[in-house]
Design a protein around this motif. Structure first.
Motif, PDB file in Angstrom:
ATOM      1  N   ARG A   1      -0.231   0.352  -7.743  1.00  0.00           N
ATOM      2  CA  ARG A   1       0.833  -0.499  -7.187  1.00  0.00           C
ATOM      3  C   ARG A   1       0.511  -0.869  -5.740  1.00  0.00           C
ATOM      4  N   SER A   2       1.115  -1.945  -5.266  1.00  0.00           N
ATOM      5  CA  SER A   2       0.943  -2.329  -3.863  1.00  0.00           C
ATOM      6  C   SER A   2       1.773  -1.392  -2.987  1.00  0.00           C
ATOM      7  N   ILE A   3       1.146  -0.904  -1.924  1.00  0.00           N
ATOM      8  CA  ILE A   3       1.785   0.052  -1.021  1.00  0.00           C
ATOM      9  C   ILE A   3       1.700  -0.473   0.409  1.00  0.00           C
ATOM     10  N   THR A   4       2.814  -0.411   1.113  1.00  0.00           N
ATOM     11  CA  THR A   4       2.837  -0.685   2.548  1.00  0.00           C
ATOM     12  C   THR A   4       3.380   0.537   3.266  1.00  0.00           C
ATOM     13  N   LEU A   5       2.674   0.982   4.287  1.00  0.00           N
ATOM     14  CA  LEU A   5       3.147   2.061   5.145  1.00  0.00           C
ATOM     15  C   LEU A   5       3.546   1.472   6.489  1.00  0.00           C
ATOM     16  N   ILE A   6       4.717   1.848   6.968  1.00  0.00           N
ATOM     17  CA  ILE A   6       5.225   1.351   8.244  1.00  0.00           C
ATOM     18  C   ILE A   6       5.307   2.516   9.211  1.00  0.00           C
ATOM     19  N   SER A   7       4.631   2.363  10.356  1.00  0.00           N
ATOM     20  CA  SER A   7       4.546   3.431  11.346  1.00  0.00           C
ATOM     21  C   SER A   7       5.146   2.986  12.668  1.00  0.00           C
ATOM     22  N   SER A   8       5.981   3.828  13.252  1.00  0.00           N
ATOM     23  CA  SER A   8       6.529   3.506  14.573  1.00  0.00           C
ATOM     24  C   SER A   8       5.532   3.799  15.680  1.00  0.00           C
ATOM     25  N   ASP A   9       4.461   4.543  15.355  1.00  0.00           N
ATOM     26  CA  ASP A   9       3.448   4.842  16.364  1.00  0.00           C
ATOM     27  C   ASP A   9       2.141   4.130  16.020  1.00  0.00           C
ATOM     28  N   SER A  10       1.039   4.674  16.471  1.00  0.00           N
ATOM     29  CA  SER A  10      -0.247   3.995  16.301  1.00  0.00           C
ATOM     30  C   SER A  10      -0.723   3.956  14.863  1.00  0.00           C
ATOM     31  N   GLY A  11      -0.150   4.787  13.999  1.00  0.00           N
ATOM     32  CA  GLY A  11      -0.543   4.798  12.596  1.00  0.00           C
ATOM     33  C   GLY A  11      -1.837   5.534  12.323  1.00  0.00           C
ATOM     34  N   ASP A  12      -2.377   6.239  13.309  1.00  0.00           N
ATOM     35  CA  ASP A  12      -3.606   6.993  13.089  1.00  0.00           C
ATOM     36  C   ASP A  12      -3.335   8.189  12.185  1.00  0.00           C
TER      37      ASP A  12
ATOM     38  N   ALA B   1      -5.671   3.484  12.094  1.00  0.00           N
ATOM     39  CA  ALA B   1      -4.806   2.822  11.116  1.00  0.00           C
ATOM     40  C   ALA B   1      -5.580   1.862  10.223  1.00  0.00           C
ATOM     41  N   GLU B   2      -6.570   1.167  10.801  1.00  0.00           N
ATOM     42  CA  GLU B   2      -7.362   0.232  10.004  1.00  0.00           C
ATOM     43  C   GLU B   2      -8.150   0.964   8.922  1.00  0.00           C
ATOM     44  N   ALA B   3      -8.778   2.082   9.295  1.00  0.00           N
ATOM     45  CA  ALA B   3      -9.540   2.858   8.313  1.00  0.00           C
ATOM     46  C   ALA B   3      -8.616   3.480   7.273  1.00  0.00           C
ATOM     47  N   LEU B   4      -7.418   3.884   7.692  1.00  0.00           N
ATOM     48  CA  LEU B   4      -6.447   4.450   6.750  1.00  0.00           C
ATOM     49  C   LEU B   4      -6.043   3.411   5.716  1.00  0.00           C
ATOM     50  N   ALA B   5      -5.779   2.188   6.180  1.00  0.00           N
ATOM     51  CA  ALA B   5      -5.406   1.110   5.252  1.00  0.00           C
ATOM     52  C   ALA B   5      -6.507   0.861   4.233  1.00  0.00           C
ATOM     53  N   GLU B   6      -7.758   0.907   4.703  1.00  0.00           N
ATOM     54  CA  GLU B   6      -8.879   0.676   3.790  1.00  0.00           C
ATOM     55  C   GLU B   6      -9.005   1.816   2.782  1.00  0.00           C
TER      56      GLU B   6
ATOM     57  N   ALA C   1      -4.097  -0.074   1.080  1.00  0.00           N
ATOM     58  CA  ALA C   1      -2.686  -0.280   1.401  1.00  0.00           C
ATOM     59  C   ALA C   1      -2.583  -1.116   2.669  1.00  0.00           C
ATOM     60  N   ARG C   2      -1.405  -1.614   2.917  1.00  0.00           N
ATOM     61  CA  ARG C   2      -1.116  -2.330   4.155  1.00  0.00           C
ATOM     62  C   ARG C   2      -0.461  -1.352   5.114  1.00  0.00           C
ATOM     63  N   VAL C   3      -0.918  -1.291   6.354  1.00  0.00           N
ATOM     64  CA  VAL C   3      -0.351  -0.405   7.359  1.00  0.00           C
ATOM     65  C   VAL C   3       0.171  -1.246   8.517  1.00  0.00           C
TER      66      VAL C   3
ATOM     67  N   THR D   1      -2.262  -4.042  10.629  1.00  0.00           N
ATOM     68  CA  THR D   1      -3.668  -3.682  10.776  1.00  0.00           C
ATOM     69  C   THR D   1      -4.554  -4.333   9.720  1.00  0.00           C
ATOM     70  N   THR D   2      -3.958  -4.846   8.656  1.00  0.00           N
ATOM     71  CA  THR D   2      -4.738  -5.495   7.605  1.00  0.00           C
ATOM     72  C   THR D   2      -5.098  -6.928   7.981  1.00  0.00           C
ATOM     73  N   SER D   3      -4.102  -7.689   8.440  1.00  0.00           N
ATOM     74  CA  SER D   3      -4.339  -9.095   8.762  1.00  0.00           C
ATOM     75  C   SER D   3      -4.671  -9.327  10.224  1.00  0.00           C
ATOM     76  N   GLY D   4      -4.339  -8.342  11.080  1.00  0.00           N
ATOM     77  CA  GLY D   4      -4.532  -8.522  12.508  1.00  0.00           C
ATOM     78  C   GLY D   4      -3.447  -9.351  13.156  1.00  0.00           C
ATOM     79  N   GLN D   5      -2.439  -9.704  12.381  1.00  0.00           N
ATOM     80  CA  GLN D   5      -1.342 -10.532  12.881  1.00  0.00           C
ATOM     81  C   GLN D   5      -0.102  -9.660  13.154  1.00  0.00           C
TER      82      GLN D   5
END
Length: 406
Positions: free
Chosen positions: A30-41, A66-71, A75-77, A101-105
């Motif tokens: 399934r598609s997963i998005t994680l939302i972090s209030s901090d840096s997401g590391d 966070a970028e490596a975690l998403a990969e 998932a989207r972080v 962190t996935t799109s850079g936007q």
């Protein structure tokens, strides 16, 4: 990019990331998005209170960004992103945009989910107002971003650190900072450290081990006033914790204050959305489902059948059980008799505190090597505490003690 996901997890601590990993290990696509209030590391939170003894900079604690975690999770972080509201009926989140962190936007302002998991953890309690002039030298440490700020403030030279609070966090950081070469003062209103985990006699043994090593103790005192003096020195005025105490006001000069005065579940978001909450966190059943069928909670924010266990083993068990439930097999969570291993090498401590007040503690001691057994009216074992060499008994006693959540 799409602003919806099959599963949205709010929080990227050990609970949120652990759940996503468990799902992916089970082959969940399934598609997963994680939302972090901090840096997401991605990092191991228990290492926060061992880093100074090992001279670990923050970069060494982060296992992946966070970028490596998403990969890794496919998932989207969304990092540095705040969820400000939940609409359970519309299955929609309102968010304060941070960084995708996935799109850079920038992250979107709203997000739609099919299933929502709240893994928002707990926030430090600060029971007093800090003067603005002193706030930049006063810290809490509850995540990697906090550790970064505190580490930067300490600098490279030994510093004077006053720790307010002698619970689990306060004692672990006192030992760690002392081992890292800093001058530590431990301040707390109780007569002995670890009052929620240890009977007082064992707490006294830990206090003696700390004092012998060179950690200054200001027990039975509360913070009365704090002022900032020249060159960044903080002046603390301490008052006796009780009117019956014979202690006078005490003064402490320090460079930095670390506040370890407890944690409170981050349940305000859930409460505002109309979910059932209590002082112990978001109310969930044994499958970790909240009062809304498509919203779950786990980790430090979740109160399961009245139990909120803010420790690693219950968190990991919850993440695995919820992954199985979300995979289509409803699975009630169970907690064994899992003791707390306190990271105080000056005197090793293991504790499995009873869920109710025991009739008495049966204590056997050889110096600082102590075994304390908590018994009920019938003489049944309902908890235990161990110090020194006696921590080796933890496995046998855990087998004999009642489960935390059977």
């Amino acid at each position: 990019m799409s602003t919806d996901a099959d599963l949205v997890i709010v929080g990227t601590g050990m609970a949120g990331i652990g759940l996503a990993r468990a799902l992916r290990r089970a082959g969940d696509t399934r598609s997963i998005t994680l939302i972090s209030s901090d840096s997401g590391d991605d990092y191991s939170k228990p290492l926060l209170s061992t880093g100074f003894a090992k001279s670990l900079p923050p970069a060494r604690l982060a296992q992946r960004n966070a970028e490596a975690l998403a990969e890794e999770l496919n998932a989207r972080v969304l990092a540095t992103t705040q969820v400000t509201a939940i609409d359970p009926e519309a299955h929609q989140l309102t968010i304060q945009p941070g960084h995708d962190t996935t799109s850079g936007q920038p992250a979107p302002r709203s997000y739609t989910y099919r299933t929502l998991v709240l893994a928002t953890g707990a926030a430090p309690r600060v029971p007093f107002q800090l003067p603005d002039a002193c706030a930049s030298r006063c810290f809490t440490i509850n995540d990697l971003d906090d550790y970064r700020r505190f580490h930067a403030a300490l600098g490279d030279a030994p510093a004077r650190v006053a720790i307010i609070g002698a619970g689990l966090v306060g004692c672990e950081f006192a030992n760690d900072l002392y081992a890292g070469g800093h001058q530590v003062t431990l301040i707390a209103p109780e007569r002995a450290p670890l009052p929620r985990l240890l009977p007082e006699r064992l707490g006294d043994a830990l206090a003696e081990a700390f004092s012998t090593a060179g950690i200054s103790l200001a027990l039975e005192h509360t913070l009365r006033d704090i002022t900032c003096r020249d060159a960044g020195t903080l002046h603390l005025t301490l008052a006796p914790a009780t009117s019956s105490s014979n202690n006078d006001n005490t003064h402490v000069e320090t460079d930095i204050v670390l506040m370890a005065t407890g944690l409170a579940p981050r349940s305000a978001l859930a409460e505002a959305a109309g979910l059932d909450v209590s002082a112990r966190g978001i109310t969930v059943d044994r499958t970790l489902q909240t009062s809304h069928p498509d919203i779950y909670a786990l980790g430090d924010v979740a109160c399961i059948d009245g139990v909120n266990a803010m420790y690693v083993q219950p968190l990991q068990a919850s993440a695995q059980a919820l992954a199985t439930t979300l995979g289509g097999t409803p699975t009630p969570v169970h907690f064994g008799a899992w003791p707390v291993l306190v990271k105080t090498p000056l005197l090793p401590v293991v504790a499995y505190p009873p869920q109710t007040t025991p009739v008495h503690w049966k204590i056997d001691a050889d110096g600082h090597n102590m075994t304390a057994l908590a018994e009920d009216n019938s003489g049944n074992l309902v908890g235990f505490a161990l110090t020194g060499h006696c921590v080796r008994q933890k496995v046998a006693l855990s087998r004999a003690a009642p489960a935390l959540l059977g």
